[in-house]
Scaffold this motif. Structure first.
Motif, PDB file in Angstrom:
ATOM      1  N   SER A 151       1.736  12.998  10.173  1.00  0.00           N
ATOM      2  CA  SER A 151       1.889  12.084   9.042  1.00  0.00           C
ATOM      3  C   SER A 151       2.177  10.668   9.512  1.00  0.00           C
ATOM      4  O   SER A 151       1.754   9.689   8.880  1.00  0.00           O
ATOM      5  N   VAL A 152       2.878  10.539  10.633  1.00  0.00           N
ATOM      6  CA  VAL A 152       3.174   9.214  11.181  1.00  0.00           C
ATOM      7  C   VAL A 152       1.894   8.567  11.707  1.00  0.00           C
ATOM      8  O   VAL A 152       1.614   7.389  11.448  1.00  0.00           O
ATOM      9  N   VAL A 153       1.091   9.334  12.431  1.00  0.00           N
ATOM     10  CA  VAL A 153      -0.183   8.820  12.952  1.00  0.00           C
ATOM     11  C   VAL A 153      -1.101   8.423  11.799  1.00  0.00           C
ATOM     12  O   VAL A 153      -1.723   7.354  11.818  1.00  0.00           O
ATOM     13  N   ASP A 154      -1.175   9.279  10.775  1.00  0.00           N
ATOM     14  CA  ASP A 154      -2.011   8.964   9.607  1.00  0.00           C
ATOM     15  C   ASP A 154      -1.566   7.669   8.937  1.00  0.00           C
ATOM     16  O   ASP A 154      -2.398   6.840   8.533  1.00  0.00           O
ATOM     17  N   ALA A 155      -0.257   7.487   8.801  1.00  0.00           N
ATOM     18  CA  ALA A 155       0.262   6.282   8.141  1.00  0.00           C
ATOM     19  C   ALA A 155      -0.097   5.028   8.920  1.00  0.00           C
ATOM     20  O   ALA A 155      -0.465   4.001   8.340  1.00  0.00           O
ATOM     21  N   LEU A 156       0.000   5.093  10.233  1.00  0.00           N
ATOM     22  CA  LEU A 156      -0.343   3.933  11.062  1.00  0.00           C
ATOM     23  C   LEU A 156      -1.832   3.614  10.963  1.00  0.00           C
ATOM     24  O   LEU A 156      -2.229   2.444  10.884  1.00  0.00           O
ATOM     25  N   LEU A 157      -2.657   4.655  10.975  1.00  0.00           N
ATOM     26  CA  LEU A 157      -4.101   4.440  10.853  1.00  0.00           C
ATOM     27  C   LEU A 157      -4.444   3.851   9.489  1.00  0.00           C
ATOM     28  O   LEU A 157      -5.215   2.884   9.394  1.00  0.00           O
ATOM     29  N   ASP A 158      -3.864   4.398   8.427  1.00  0.00           N
ATOM     30  CA  ASP A 158      -4.129   3.879   7.079  1.00  0.00           C
ATOM     31  C   ASP A 158      -3.696   2.424   6.947  1.00  0.00           C
ATOM     32  O   ASP A 158      -4.397   1.606   6.338  1.00  0.00           O
ATOM     33  N   ALA A 159      -2.543   2.092   7.528  1.00  0.00           N
ATOM     34  CA  ALA A 159      -2.050   0.711   7.452  1.00  0.00           C
ATOM     35  C   ALA A 159      -2.992  -0.239   8.161  1.00  0.00           C
ATOM     36  O   ALA A 159      -3.237  -1.362   7.698  1.00  0.00           O
ATOM     37  N   ARG A 160      -3.526   0.197   9.305  1.00  0.00           N
ATOM     38  CA  ARG A 160      -4.481  -0.646  10.047  1.00  0.00           C
ATOM     39  C   ARG A 160      -5.749  -0.882   9.239  1.00  0.00           C
ATOM     40  O   ARG A 160      -6.264  -2.004   9.191  1.00  0.00           O
ATOM     41  N   ARG A 176     -13.833  -2.629  15.064  1.00  0.00           N
ATOM     42  CA  ARG A 176     -13.545  -1.245  15.451  1.00  0.00           C
ATOM     43  C   ARG A 176     -12.719  -1.212  16.740  1.00  0.00           C
ATOM     44  O   ARG A 176     -11.764  -0.448  16.867  1.00  0.00           O
ATOM     45  N   LEU A 177     -13.106  -2.066  17.689  1.00  0.00           N
ATOM     46  CA  LEU A 177     -12.323  -2.144  18.924  1.00  0.00           C
ATOM     47  C   LEU A 177     -10.920  -2.663  18.637  1.00  0.00           C
ATOM     48  O   LEU A 177      -9.939  -2.198  19.231  1.00  0.00           O
ATOM     49  N   ALA A 178     -10.806  -3.618  17.728  1.00  0.00           N
ATOM     50  CA  ALA A 178      -9.487  -4.155  17.364  1.00  0.00           C
ATOM     51  C   ALA A 178      -8.621  -3.066  16.735  1.00  0.00           C
ATOM     52  O   ALA A 178      -7.405  -3.015  16.962  1.00  0.00           O
ATOM     53  N   LEU A 179      -9.243  -2.186  15.946  1.00  0.00           N
ATOM     54  CA  LEU A 179      -8.510  -1.081  15.335  1.00  0.00           C
ATOM     55  C   LEU A 179      -7.933  -0.159  16.410  1.00  0.00           C
ATOM     56  O   LEU A 179      -6.750   0.174  16.393  1.00  0.00           O
ATOM     57  N   PHE A 180      -8.762   0.228  17.370  1.00  0.00           N
ATOM     58  CA  PHE A 180      -8.278   1.108  18.444  1.00  0.00           C
ATOM     59  C   PHE A 180      -7.254   0.398  19.319  1.00  0.00           C
ATOM     60  O   PHE A 180      -6.270   1.003  19.758  1.00  0.00           O
ATOM     61  N   ASP A 184      -3.410   1.621  19.856  1.00  0.00           N
ATOM     62  CA  ASP A 184      -2.928   1.854  21.220  1.00  0.00           C
ATOM     63  C   ASP A 184      -1.661   1.060  21.489  1.00  0.00           C
ATOM     64  O   ASP A 184      -0.702   1.559  22.090  1.00  0.00           O
ATOM     65  N   GLU A 185      -1.630  -0.187  21.019  1.00  0.00           N
ATOM     66  CA  GLU A 185      -0.448  -1.032  21.218  1.00  0.00           C
ATOM     67  C   GLU A 185       0.761  -0.498  20.460  1.00  0.00           C
ATOM     68  O   GLU A 185       1.906  -0.766  20.833  1.00  0.00           O
ATOM     69  N   GLN A 186       0.508   0.255  19.390  1.00  0.00           N
ATOM     70  CA  GLN A 186       1.600   0.864  18.631  1.00  0.00           C
ATOM     71  C   GLN A 186       2.040   2.209  19.213  1.00  0.00           C
ATOM     72  O   GLN A 186       2.928   2.847  18.677  1.00  0.00           O
ATOM     73  N   GLY A 187       1.417   2.627  20.303  1.00  0.00           N
ATOM     74  CA  GLY A 187       1.827   3.861  20.967  1.00  0.00           C
ATOM     75  C   GLY A 187       1.236   5.125  20.385  1.00  0.00           C
ATOM     76  O   GLY A 187       1.651   6.228  20.758  1.00  0.00           O
ATOM     77  N   VAL A 188       0.262   5.006  19.484  1.00  0.00           N
ATOM     78  CA  VAL A 188      -0.295   6.191  18.830  1.00  0.00           C
ATOM     79  C   VAL A 188      -0.875   7.175  19.845  1.00  0.00           C
ATOM     80  O   VAL A 188      -0.677   8.388  19.749  1.00  0.00           O
ATOM     81  N   PHE A 189      -1.575   6.651  20.853  1.00  0.00           N
ATOM     82  CA  PHE A 189      -2.274   7.545  21.765  1.00  0.00           C
ATOM     83  C   PHE A 189      -1.375   8.107  22.863  1.00  0.00           C
ATOM     84  O   PHE A 189      -1.844   8.812  23.760  1.00  0.00           O
ATOM     85  N   ALA A 190      -0.083   7.819  22.761  1.00  0.00           N
ATOM     86  CA  ALA A 190       0.882   8.509  23.620  1.00  0.00           C
ATOM     87  C   ALA A 190       1.209   9.888  23.071  1.00  0.00           C
ATOM     88  O   ALA A 190       1.798  10.721  23.758  1.00  0.00           O
ATOM     89  N   VAL A 191       0.813  10.128  21.824  1.00  0.00           N
ATOM     90  CA  VAL A 191       1.065  11.404  21.167  1.00  0.00           C
ATOM     91  C   VAL A 191      -0.067  12.371  21.487  1.00  0.00           C
ATOM     92  O   VAL A 191      -1.248  12.024  21.365  1.00  0.00           O
ATOM     93  N   ARG A 192       0.282  13.560  21.891  1.00  0.00           N
ATOM     94  CA  ARG A 192      -0.716  14.567  22.231  1.00  0.00           C
ATOM     95  C   ARG A 192      -1.617  14.861  21.045  1.00  0.00           C
ATOM     96  O   ARG A 192      -1.166  15.000  19.924  1.00  0.00           O
ATOM     97  N   LEU A 202     -11.508   9.308  11.000  1.00  0.00           N
ATOM     98  CA  LEU A 202     -12.533   8.275  10.920  1.00  0.00           C
ATOM     99  C   LEU A 202     -13.937   8.868  10.754  1.00  0.00           C
ATOM    100  O   LEU A 202     -14.890   8.135  10.494  1.00  0.00           O
ATOM    101  N   GLY A 203     -14.064  10.185  10.937  1.00  0.00           N
ATOM    102  CA  GLY A 203     -15.369  10.822  10.808  1.00  0.00           C
ATOM    103  C   GLY A 203     -16.274  10.568  11.992  1.00  0.00           C
ATOM    104  O   GLY A 203     -17.500  10.506  11.832  1.00  0.00           O
ATOM    105  N   ILE A 204     -15.687  10.409  13.184  1.00  0.00           N
ATOM    106  CA  ILE A 204     -16.478  10.192  14.386  1.00  0.00           C
ATOM    107  C   ILE A 204     -16.168  11.302  15.388  1.00  0.00           C
ATOM    108  O   ILE A 204     -15.206  12.049  15.227  1.00  0.00           O
ATOM    109  N   SER A 205     -16.983  11.403  16.420  1.00  0.00           N
ATOM    110  CA  SER A 205     -16.761  12.446  17.411  1.00  0.00           C
ATOM    111  C   SER A 205     -15.598  12.075  18.320  1.00  0.00           C
ATOM    112  O   SER A 205     -15.221  10.903  18.446  1.00  0.00           O
TER     113      SER A 205
END
Length: 231
Positions: A151-160, A176-180, A184-192, A202-205
């Motif tokens: 839910s935390v990851v979803d909230a950060l993505l929705d806010a972006r 799209r690159l700015a979104l990622f 990343d700067e918010q630490g999202v991708f530190a989460v498994r 996002l509906g991507i692979s």
């Protein structure tokens, strides 16, 4: 035969020593106060001790987006003191996040204090109105607190996406690159498994998500992938 990792033993000892402090601080300030002890070695279940019910955290729960921000900064993270945020249920909360370091200076956790100032703010607004003070103060940002890391990851993505006022399909490559990069700067991708979750939302692979993340990091000179961001 090798013994226990001394750094792990030291960090475990620090957390055990702070557990009674959690109850003591919360008891001192009463029901408007919540104290949370985090072990950032396990982001998805970082809460190891909690007292109080301001954000509804429970032991074994996940870190918030504030914790993710600390993870993103790594050992350069600083304490964040007396910041004001709002929960998803509308509570106004004044918080302090104090990072925990081992003897090498490495950040591995945090002690967080959250104070519900909703009623204080309401009374202040009434007094300002009686005194003829100008306009209301700026509305603080909403922070997602919860035991579920998804839910935390979803909230950060929705806010972006809201900030860019677009759906993923409506973004050009630069945005799209700015979104990622922002996630990343918010630490999202530190989460498994966060990369898989973001890709699904996002509906991507998964491969496309890794490609965007790699390109975003290349444009900022970030070469080291956080834990959990490997294919």
């Amino acid at each position: 035969m090798t013994g226990e990792d001394p750094r792990k033993a030291e960090r475990d000892a620090i957390l055990r020593a702070l557990a009674p402090v959690v109850d003591g601080i919360a008891a001192t300030f009463g029901p408007v106060c919540e104290v949370v002890l985090h072990d950032y070695r396990r982001p998805e279940r970082s809460v190891v001790a909690v007292a109080g019910t301001v954000t509804g955290r429970t032991v074994g729960g996940a870190m918030s987006e504030i914790g993710m921000r600390v993870l993103a900064h790594g050992d350069t993270a600083d304490d964040e003191l007396n910041y004001v945020t709002r929960t998803g249920t509308g509570k106004l909360v004044k918080s302090s996040t104090m990072v925990l370091r081992d003897s090498t200076g490495a950040v591995f956790g945090a002690l967080c204090v959250n104070v519900d100032i909703t009623e204080v703010d309401r009374v202040r607004g009434l007094l300002d109105a009686l005194a003829g003070a100008a306009g209301p103060p700026a509305d603080p940002p909403v922070t997602t607190f919860g035991d579920d890391i998804d839910s935390v990851v979803d909230a950060l993505l929705d806010a972006r996406l809201r900030r860019q006022d677009q759906t993923w399909a409506g973004l050009d490559r630069t945005r799209r690159l700015a979104l990622f990069r922002g996630l990343d700067e918010q630490g999202v991708f530190a989460v498994r498994r966060a990369i898989e979750q973001v890709a699904a939302r996002l509906g991507i692979s998964r491969a496309s998500a890794y490609s965007y993340l790699a390109q975003a990091r290349a444009t900022t000179g970030t070469d080291d992938a956080p834990e959990g961001a490997h294919p």
